[in-house]
Design an enzyme around this catalytic site. Structure first.
Site, PDB file in Angstrom:
ATOM      1  N   LYS A  36       0.896  -5.844   1.548  1.00 14.99           N
ATOM      2  CA  LYS A  36       2.197  -5.979   0.875  1.00 14.99           C
ATOM      3  C   LYS A  36       2.713  -4.610   0.450  1.00 14.99           C
ATOM      4  O   LYS A  36       3.893  -4.300   0.586  1.00 14.99           O
ATOM      5  CB  LYS A  36       2.076  -6.936  -0.327  1.00 14.99           C
ATOM      6  CG  LYS A  36       1.911  -8.395   0.118  1.00 14.99           C
ATOM      7  CD  LYS A  36       1.523  -9.332  -1.012  1.00 14.99           C
ATOM      8  CE  LYS A  36       1.208 -10.726  -0.440  1.00 14.99           C
ATOM      9  NZ  LYS A  36       0.749 -11.675  -1.440  1.00 14.99           N
ATOM     10  N   GLN A  52      -1.035 -11.654  -7.476  1.00 18.09           N
ATOM     11  CA  GLN A  52      -1.791 -12.106  -6.305  1.00 18.09           C
ATOM     12  C   GLN A  52      -2.693 -13.286  -6.688  1.00 18.09           C
ATOM     13  O   GLN A  52      -3.478 -13.197  -7.625  1.00 18.09           O
ATOM     14  CB  GLN A  52      -2.626 -10.936  -5.748  1.00 18.09           C
ATOM     15  CG  GLN A  52      -3.374 -11.272  -4.475  1.00 18.09           C
ATOM     16  CD  GLN A  52      -2.461 -11.627  -3.300  1.00 18.09           C
ATOM     17  OE1 GLN A  52      -1.437 -10.992  -3.074  1.00 18.09           O
ATOM     18  NE2 GLN A  52      -2.827 -12.662  -2.561  1.00 18.09           N
ATOM     19  N   ASP A 104       7.771 -14.349  -5.305  1.00 18.31           N
ATOM     20  CA  ASP A 104       6.953 -15.296  -4.548  1.00 18.31           C
ATOM     21  C   ASP A 104       7.633 -16.666  -4.459  1.00 18.31           C
ATOM     22  O   ASP A 104       7.226 -17.507  -3.660  1.00 18.31           O
ATOM     23  CB  ASP A 104       5.574 -15.462  -5.216  1.00 18.31           C
ATOM     24  CG  ASP A 104       4.493 -14.650  -4.515  1.00 18.31           C
ATOM     25  OD1 ASP A 104       4.677 -14.335  -3.319  1.00 18.31           O
ATOM     26  OD2 ASP A 104       3.474 -14.329  -5.167  1.00 18.31           O
TER      27      ASP A 104
END
Ligand code: NAP
Length: 279
Positions: free
Chosen positions: A52, A96, A119
């Protein structure tokens, strides 16, 4: 001939589009900054975080890394999220997953400001998606829809079957396929006669989390098969939830693992980072 749906190539196109947008925004004085939080040292998470951050560097988004120890408390993590919510420089926040067992993922996700929820997991983002309103879409499901569109596979009016109903993949994938006018069925671990259902699918999306679960006898001739799963086999090779070698002759189009859905998730995250900076 079976079409190989090239997620790597399509993701690269999307990242180049994002890079262009980021450059344009920068010339107007807007900077984009993603804060990435990792708790503990799970090796798979470390790889995802690294990929990422690499994608951020490629498209020109600044990324800030926060690494908390496995033993950090939930309060500590939420405190950090709240600080980042208030930090004007930070335009997106990513925690995460999975988190260590002693932390509630739900509480942590809920603490992220919906405006910085790149997200797309916050309940406000999920509610907007459910109602078909503009908002942040979860990256893997929106990546699946984008893969289909850019591979010239129409969803409108198609029988779509999604295997799996997780909040991050199966459920939102079903909602997004519905938004594209697919006729959607969701199968899960309580589904009876699952093969009868998967065999109805023109488009089969598999997010079951079980290596090589879907074989040729689960699909109908000419189906489009999207494999979300990602696993390592005994020889440490990556494989998906679909037995690619077994289905590839029967399907009309199929995503490989690696190089299918995986790269799309990161490309869509980059897109969300731009969208969040516009809020
Ligand atoms: P998950 O939370 O474990 O959900 C799995 C789903 O599959 C559940 O809804 C479960 O049903 C269902 N299921 C389990 N066994 C089944 C069976 N025998 N028959 C039918 N349904 C069954 O997994 P996830 O987070 O959605 O992820 C799925 C896979 O995608 C994993 O391999 C994960 O690593 C991968 N993934 C990949 C990406 C990417 O970027 N490529 C992103 C996210 C996840 P119940 O709800 O009834 O338990």
């Amino acid at each position: 001939m079976t079409q190989l749906i090239d997620g790597k190539k399509i993701a690269a196109q999307i990242k180049d589009e994002v890079k262009y947008d980021v450059d344009k925004l920068r010339s107007r004085g807007r900077e984009i900054c993603l804060a990435v939080i990792q708790v503990g040292h799970d090796p798979a998470s470390t790889v995802y975080v690294r990929n990422k951050k690499r994608a951020c560097a490629y498209v020109g988004i600044e990324s800030l890394s926060y690494e908390l120890d496995e033993s950090a408390s939930e309060e500590e993590l939420i405190g950090l999220v709240e600080k980042l919510n208030e930090n004007e420089k930070v335009t997106g926040i990513l925690v995460q997953l999975p988190l260590p067992k002693h932390m509630s993922e739900k509480k942590v996700i809920n603490a992220i400001s919906p405006n910085k929820d790149v997200d797309g997991f916050h309940p406000e983002s999920a509610g907007r998606m459910c109602r078909g309103e503009k908002g942040m879409l979860p990256c893997t499901p929106s990546g699946i829809v984008e893969l289909l569109k850019r591979s010239d596979i129409s969803i409108d009016g198609k029988e779509c079957v999604v295997v799996g109903r997780s909040n991050i993949v199966g459920k939102p994938a079903a909602l997004l396929l519905l938004r594209e006018n697919g006729t959607v069925t969701v199968a899960h671990s309580h589904t009876k006669n699952i093969k009868d259902i998967t065999k109805r699918a023109d488009i089969l999306v598999v997010a079951v989390g079980k290596p090589l679960f879907i074989t040729a006898d689960y699909i109908k001739e000419g189906a489009v098969v999207i494999d979300v799963g990602i696993h390592r086999d005994e020889e440490n090779h990556l494989c998906g939830d679909v037995d690619f070698e077994d289905v590839k002759e029967k399907a009309s189009a199929v995503t490989p693992v690696p190089g299918g859905v995986g790269p799309m998730t990161i490309a869509m995250l980059m897109r969300n980072c731009v969208a969040a900076s516009e809020k």
